[in-house]
Write a protein that holds these residues in place. Structure first.
Motif, PDB file in Angstrom:
ATOM      1  N   PHE A  88       0.819  -1.215   0.000  1.00 42.63           N
ATOM      2  CA  PHE A  88       0.000   0.000   0.000  1.00 42.63           C
ATOM      3  C   PHE A  88       0.840   1.246   0.000  1.00 42.63           C
ATOM      4  O   PHE A  88       1.866   1.307   0.678  1.00 42.63           O
ATOM      5  CB  PHE A  88      -0.851   0.063   1.267  1.00 42.63           C
ATOM      6  CG  PHE A  88      -2.050  -0.794   1.204  1.00 42.63           C
ATOM      7  CD1 PHE A  88      -3.151  -0.393   0.469  1.00 42.63           C
ATOM      8  CD2 PHE A  88      -2.081  -2.004   1.861  1.00 42.63           C
ATOM      9  CE1 PHE A  88      -4.260  -1.202   0.402  1.00 42.63           C
ATOM     10  CE2 PHE A  88      -3.181  -2.805   1.787  1.00 42.63           C
ATOM     11  CZ  PHE A  88      -4.283  -2.414   1.056  1.00 42.63           C
ATOM     12  N   PHE A  90      -0.233   5.407   0.541  1.00 44.02           N
ATOM     13  CA  PHE A  90      -1.332   6.362   0.713  1.00 44.02           C
ATOM     14  C   PHE A  90      -0.863   7.763   0.417  1.00 44.02           C
ATOM     15  O   PHE A  90       0.328   8.022   0.232  1.00 44.02           O
ATOM     16  CB  PHE A  90      -1.881   6.298   2.139  1.00 44.02           C
ATOM     17  CG  PHE A  90      -2.395   4.952   2.493  1.00 44.02           C
ATOM     18  CD1 PHE A  90      -3.629   4.529   2.041  1.00 44.02           C
ATOM     19  CD2 PHE A  90      -1.646   4.084   3.259  1.00 44.02           C
ATOM     20  CE1 PHE A  90      -4.105   3.270   2.356  1.00 44.02           C
ATOM     21  CE2 PHE A  90      -2.109   2.834   3.578  1.00 44.02           C
ATOM     22  CZ  PHE A  90      -3.349   2.421   3.126  1.00 44.02           C
ATOM     23  N   TYR A  93       0.632  10.854   5.651  1.00 44.82           N
ATOM     24  CA  TYR A  93       0.609  10.235   6.988  1.00 44.82           C
ATOM     25  C   TYR A  93       0.777   8.739   6.851  1.00 44.82           C
ATOM     26  O   TYR A  93       0.039   7.946   7.394  1.00 44.82           O
ATOM     27  CB  TYR A  93      -0.694  10.548   7.721  1.00 44.82           C
ATOM     28  CG  TYR A  93      -1.017  11.992   7.699  1.00 44.82           C
ATOM     29  CD1 TYR A  93      -0.042  12.912   8.091  1.00 44.82           C
ATOM     30  CD2 TYR A  93      -2.240  12.454   7.280  1.00 44.82           C
ATOM     31  CE1 TYR A  93      -0.319  14.265   8.049  1.00 44.82           C
ATOM     32  CE2 TYR A  93      -2.514  13.799   7.244  1.00 44.82           C
ATOM     33  CZ  TYR A  93      -1.556  14.696   7.632  1.00 44.82           C
ATOM     34  OH  TYR A  93      -1.812  16.007   7.599  1.00 44.82           O
ATOM     35  N   ASN A  94       1.766   8.400   6.098  1.00 52.34           N
ATOM     36  CA  ASN A  94       1.976   7.054   5.660  1.00 52.34           C
ATOM     37  C   ASN A  94       2.874   6.264   6.575  1.00 52.34           C
ATOM     38  O   ASN A  94       2.887   5.060   6.533  1.00 52.34           O
ATOM     39  CB  ASN A  94       2.697   7.163   4.319  1.00 52.34           C
ATOM     40  CG  ASN A  94       1.925   6.488   3.249  1.00 52.34           C
ATOM     41  OD1 ASN A  94       1.231   5.531   3.531  1.00 52.34           O
ATOM     42  ND2 ASN A  94       2.049   6.966   2.049  1.00 52.34           N
ATOM     43  N   LEU A  95       3.648   6.984   7.365  1.00 49.43           N
ATOM     44  CA  LEU A  95       4.736   6.323   8.082  1.00 49.43           C
ATOM     45  C   LEU A  95       4.540   6.456   9.587  1.00 49.43           C
ATOM     46  O   LEU A  95       3.902   7.402  10.051  1.00 49.43           O
ATOM     47  CB  LEU A  95       6.074   6.968   7.699  1.00 49.43           C
ATOM     48  CG  LEU A  95       6.355   7.004   6.195  1.00 49.43           C
ATOM     49  CD1 LEU A  95       7.616   7.789   5.920  1.00 49.43           C
ATOM     50  CD2 LEU A  95       6.459   5.593   5.633  1.00 49.43           C
ATOM     51  N   LEU A  96       5.107   5.505  10.315  1.00 53.69           N
ATOM     52  CA  LEU A  96       5.084   5.605  11.773  1.00 53.69           C
ATOM     53  C   LEU A  96       6.236   6.500  12.191  1.00 53.69           C
ATOM     54  O   LEU A  96       7.404   6.194  11.938  1.00 53.69           O
ATOM     55  CB  LEU A  96       5.230   4.215  12.398  1.00 53.69           C
ATOM     56  CG  LEU A  96       4.035   3.292  12.173  1.00 53.69           C
ATOM     57  CD1 LEU A  96       4.304   1.925  12.749  1.00 53.69           C
ATOM     58  CD2 LEU A  96       2.789   3.888  12.793  1.00 53.69           C
ATOM     59  N   GLN A  97       5.877   7.600  12.820  1.00 52.13           N
ATOM     60  CA  GLN A  97       6.894   8.595  13.162  1.00 52.13           C
ATOM     61  C   GLN A  97       7.887   8.056  14.186  1.00 52.13           C
ATOM     62  O   GLN A  97       8.992   8.551  14.318  1.00 52.13           O
ATOM     63  CB  GLN A  97       6.225   9.867  13.702  1.00 52.13           C
ATOM     64  CG  GLN A  97       5.257  10.514  12.732  1.00 52.13           C
ATOM     65  CD  GLN A  97       5.955  11.062  11.499  1.00 52.13           C
ATOM     66  OE1 GLN A  97       7.082  11.535  11.569  1.00 52.13           O
ATOM     67  NE2 GLN A  97       5.293  10.966  10.356  1.00 52.13           N
TER      68      GLN A  97
END
Lengths: 240, 829
Positions: A88, A90, A93-97
């Motif tokens: 996927f 998107f 806000y695609n990543l875990l900060q």
């Protein structure tokens, strides 16, 4: 092309309460094909993508992904499908900060409790041009770089299909072009099947085929599209 | 996975701070209650007079009722006795060197200045159980007494003693024993002590000295075997229970208080933690949706939430135990201050309460984590990703159904006292209030929308555009609003319920006493009650129309509840029925008090309801010392709140001295003369009686207030937590408002309007929920549905909660608004 089918969607219906988002969509996507889905807001393109990818369940109809009936899977089965056979990307806000680039990329492997192949990680990172950034946090990267991390993460499990939902929607024109070029290279060089939802005719022109949706059903398609053709079709759809 | 969870956890420290705070405080409260419970189960004080006894044999320490194979025990709080015949059997047990009978009786030492300090009288032979050694003088002979240092007398001095039921007698001080004792002591020659004890066939306890080389535990086992389980055999620390009656009462009170507090804290901690975790999960919905999109299964997410909550629970639980010890010490001090525990009652230290508190935190955290995971996982990942900031408009049918069901149950339970006059009905009504509060939080969002609509007009008029924004926010985010208002409703509702309940019963008691007291004066004494002979003398006094000696005691009633035995304890009065009609009007509704004699009992309407008793019914009662008593009900009266639920004839209670005498006298009667004749006698008129009554109620309220304050503090913390999290989550929204041209002042104005809305809704609902059960309880007690709560108390509860609510919105908002809007937008995770 004309190779084996990667995705087959049959008579897909989806309603939210009283609102019909999809009204009988049938669509086939071949192995190694790059398909763009377009349509005005509310045409059902995102819903179609979500249903095809097992992120949402249709009201009726079937989705087959590489021979597996997605619509017959339960939640653990869907999770495993997303983990192992689908990638996927998107809009944002695609990543875990909290995780650095390398950990974000290998996240699906960890969830699948599969060993992390360092060589493969390096190869994929190099492929998306981030091999020097593996220790960085997402917040330290530009929007385009973050999107490349998301792409690398989508590719790490060798998925059968990568689904991208407005992957360039939050990027400026130049960065968007770089990401789209990268996507097309993946299709051309590695034979990756790619399904992308977009509203940008230029982005759509990178695909092999554009599928148009309006009011929850298919409204035609265009092979080897140019941005001008796509824009014209979109204007017609918007006016109808 | 583990290291991944750990990193996600570290990155969201702020989000888990709420859960940490909730668990930290829960651990502190639970370990404190656990320590109190352990102290209550322990000895409390060390044995003094029995310090050298290897084993002490005393009467039963509890009532045991068995029905249909199931048993129920209730600890006794009044001293019990043993038959004298037991002495020989104890002495015959192998390993017993000496069995020394102990007979204790009340002693007042009359001082020259008219004071009458209380001491306990015993036989000189019991000195060997301590052992006491003489600092001066010699053992007591006839007409002599040995005292302890605290009496301030020397051998050879003469002292007037009122011992047992004997008239004041002058004794010569024979000697003084060494040692700093918790109770003043008077030792008499053995024969004299037996005479003053007044019950030749009974004794209080037997102190056993073992033969050299005998293990006291083994000896205790042999004694238990020889004597059966109708006696209590104690060794070591437990010996003090047989020695001190006040400790027995305190132990039972502490156990009861701690156990009920623990139950309350566990339930509330569960609610608070679920709320905190929901808010955290809401903050992290994107993160969770993303994890699911890249292949995390429901089990992954459930395990992740469970694991990180467990990590937080472990840390918070362990750290919470540290202030827990301090809290327990504070709590015990407060209880000593209000007289619920003796001054020298020691806290029992040990690792078990701390371990139990950590364990309870882990369990609560896992239950809450499970509930929250279910909620988080309900939306499909696509929904969570796309509709991130818009909440689902409707509650699920299951939630609405359960909310409505809870509300109906709550209303039904709250109305129980209206048709059932019983302690159970009061308890059911009180829990009905809590159920209604929970139901209202389950149905929170639609109620919040309704409330917001009703208040919208006023807010818009007062706050203008900011008020308009505030109502729009609240209507669109009714779930978030409900999440912040619910803890406040719980805090206000819980406090009002807990404060209103004793206030309502106290006011019912007050009403009963005002209506039912015909006496003009009350005679009371010191710690041991009235000096002997007072009730006889007062009747002979000219101008006295009626006098009623009264003993206040506790009576246990055994009933069968759903085929299981249940033991209920009641405040009871034992009175001399002769002349009762002249001093007290109990409000007899059926039967007559004229027939009150041994073998009968009069009972309040409430107790009759609980025990399903009618005139002529036989009751299964146990007196304060555990003696079975099976009386026939001869009267049912209405004023049980003021006079006690059971009224027994004075003759059946084997207490040598009366607690009070109610007197109806003409103004000409010289009660002062009586006081002069009986040192230590206190004569109170109507005003003094009321003052004493109010003082007693205030002390009881204070005692109940201390644990309540702890729980309320905990709830207050959860209120602050919920509001602060809800505000900090909106940093982005505030930034957008400011970018759209709103000033910092306008945003603050909007938040002021929102906080007014939050506080108003919380106060209205929090007040309304406990109103029904309290009104019904009042109706059941006095026939008027008017709950009693002092306006000051009400304002304090509502004011404190409101102030906390407003501060928890405005202070974090002010801090959030310090960030430049553009930074707030770009720094979004």
């Amino acid at each position: 092309m004309g190779a084996a089918l990667a995705v087959r969607v049959e008579e897909l219906h989806k309603t939210y309460g009283k609102v019909a988002a999809l009204t009988g969509v049938t669509l086939e996507i071949a192995d190694g094909e790059f398909v763009a889905m377009m349509g005005p807001s509310g045409s059902g393109k995102s819903t179609l993508l979500h249903c095809a990818a097992g992120l949402d369940t249709p009201s009726s109809g079937r989705v087959l992904l590489g021979g597996v009936e997605v619509t017959a899977l339960d939640e653990p089965g869907l999770a495993a499908l997303r983990r192992e056979r689908i990638g996927f990307v998107f809009q944002a806000y695609n990543l875990l900060q909290a995780l650095d680039v390398a950990d974000n990329i290998t996240l699906p492997l960890r969830l699948a409790e599969r060993p992390v192949d360092e060589a493969k990680l390096m190869a994929i990172a190099a492929r998306v041009g981030l091999d020097s950034r593996l220790g960085h946090r997402p917040a330290e990267l530009s929007g385009g770089q973050q999107q490349r991390v998301a792409l690398a993460r989508a590719l790490i499990t060798d998925p059968e299909v990568v689904f991208a939902d407005e992957p360039t929607g939050a990027l400026d024109t130049r960065t968007a072009r770089e990401v789209l070029t990268l996507l097309r290279e993946l299709v051309d060089e590695a034979g990756q099947t790619l399904v992308m939802v977009t509203h940008d005719p230029v982005a759509a022109s990178y695909a092999h085929r554009v599928v148009f949706l309006a009011d929850g059903h298919l409204a035609g398609e265009a092979l080897r599209p140019t941005p001008e053709q796509v824009a014209e079709r979109m204007t017609q759809l918007g006016a109808s | 996975m583990t290291d991944l969870i750990w990193r996600l956890l570290k990155a969201d420290k702020a989000g888990l701070a709420g859960a940490f705070a909730a668990l930290f405080a829960a651990s502190a409260l639970l370990s404190a209650c656990g320590l109190i419970l352990q102290s209550g189960l322990g000895a409390g004080v060390s044995a003094e007079r029995y310090a050298a006894a290897d084993v002490v044999v005393s009467g039963p320490d509890s009532v045991r009722v068995t029905i249909g194979g199931k048993s129920k025990t209730k600890p006794l709080t009044e001293p019990t006795t043993l038959p004298s015949s037991l002495l020989k059997r104890v002495a015959a047990v192998p390993g017993v060197r000496a069995a020394i009978p102990d007979r204790g009786f009340p002693v007042d030492l009359i001082t020259d200045d008219g004071g009458s300090p209380a001491a306990t009288g015993h036989g000189w032979s019991t000195a060997s159980l301590a052992p006491f050694t003489l600092a001066a003088g010699h053992a007591p002979g006839p007409g002599e007494v040995v005292l302890d240092v605290a009496a301030g007398l020397r051998p050879g001095d003469r002292v007037t003693v009122v011992a047992g039921t004997a008239a004041p007698t002058a004794y010569r001080v024979a000697g003084i024993v060494r040692g700093d004792l918790r109770r003043p002591l008077a030792l008499f020659q053995d024969a004299e002590a037996t005479r003053l004890y007044g019950k030749p066939q009974e004794l209080d306890a037997i102190g056993v000295l073992a033969r050299p080389g005998t293990d006291s535990e083994e000896l205790a086992e042999r004694l238990k075997e020889a004597l059966g389980d109708s006696v209590t055999v104690s060794t070591g620390e437990a010996r003090s229970r047989a020695e001190f009656g006040d400790v027995r009462q305190a132990r039972s009170d502490l156990q009861e208080m701690a156990a009920s507090l623990i139950g309350g804290v566990v339930v509330i901690a569960g609610l608070v933690l679920t709320g905190a975790l929901s808010l955290t999960a809401h903050r992290r919905r994107r993160q969770i949706a993303l994890l699911r999109a890249v292949g995390a299964s429901s089990r992954h997410i459930t395990r992740m939430i469970a694991a990180e909550t467990a990590a937080v629970a472990l840390l918070a639980g362990l750290l919470g135990c540290l202030p827990g010890g301090l809290l327990a010490a504070l709590l015990l001090n407060a209880l000593r201050l209000v007289g619920l525990a003796p001054d020298d009652f020691a806290i029992s230290v040990g690792p078990i309460p701390a371990l139990a508190a950590v364990g309870a935190c882990l369990l609560i955290s896992q239950a809450a984590a499970w509930a929250v995971s279910r909620r988080v996982l309900r939306p499909l990942p696509a929904q969570a990703l796309t509709e991130v900031s818009v909440e689902p408009p409707r509650l699920s049918p299951a939630r609405i159904t359960s909310g409505v069901l809870l509300l109906i149950i709550g209303i039904g339970a709250s109305s129980a006292p209206a048709w059932w006059s019983s302690v159970f009905a009061v308890a059911i009504a009180a829990s009905g209030g809590l159920i209604m509060i929970i139901a209202l939080s389950v149905l929170g969002p639609p109620i919040m929308r309704l409330g917001t609509r009703m208040l919208a007009g006023r807010l818009r008029r007062t706050y203008g555009a900011a008020g308009h924004l505030a109502t729009a926010n609240s209507l669109a985010n009714s779930r978030r609003l409900a999440g912040t208002v619910s803890p406040m409703i719980l805090a206000i509702g819980f406090a009002l319920l807990q404060l209103g309940l004793p206030a309502t019963t106290a006011s019912a008691a007050q009403r009963d006493l005002e209506a039912g007291t015909l006496a003009t004066h009350t005679l009371t004494g010191g710690e041991w009650g009235l000096p002997p002979g007072v009730s006889g003398d007062v009747r002979k006094l000219p101008g006295v129309r009626a006098a009623t000696p009264v003993v206040r005691t506790r009576v246990y009633a055994a009933i069968s509840l759903l085929d299981s035995p249940e033991v209920l304890d009641y405040q009871a009065q034992a009175v001399d029925p002769a002349g009762l009609s002249g001093t007290a009007d109990l409000g007899v509704e059926a039967g007559s008090l004229a027939g009150l004699r041994p073998g009968t009992v009069a009972i309040s309407r409430a107790a009759a309801g609980t025990l399903s008793a009618k005139i002529g019914s036989m009751l299964h009662l146990y007196l304060g010392d555990g003696t079975p008593y099976q009386p026939e009900v001869v009267a049912i009266y209405s004023r049980g709140s003021g006079f006690g639920d059971l009224t027994l004839p004075r003759a059946v209670v084997p207490r040598s001295r009366d607690d009070a005498v109610l007197v109806r006298a003409d103004p000409s009667a010289d009660l002062g003369a009586l006081a002069r004749a009986h040192p230590g006698l206190v004569v109170s008129d109507g005003a003094a009686m009321r003052a004493a009554q109010e003082e007693g109620e205030a002390a009881a309220m204070l005692g109940g207030l201390i644990p309540l304050l702890l729980v309320f503090g905990y709830l207050a913390m959860s209120v602050a937590n919920a509001l602060i999290l809800a505000v900090t989550e909106r940093t982005r929204e505030f930034a957008l408002l400011r970018l759209a041209g709103g000033s910092r002042g306008q945003v603050m104005r909007m938040l002021r309007a929102e906080s007014v809305l939050i506080v108003t809704l919380a106060v209205i609902i929090g007040t309304a929920a406990p109103l029904l059960p309290l009104a019904m309880i009042a109706y059941g007690l006095v026939g008027l549905p008017l709950p009693a709560i002092q306006p000051v108390t009400y304002l304090a509860v509502v004011g404190a909660t409101s102030a906390l609510g407003v501060l928890s919105v405005l202070v974090p908002a002010r801090i959030a608004l310090r960030t430049r809007p553009i930074q707030a937008l770009s720094g979004h995770a």
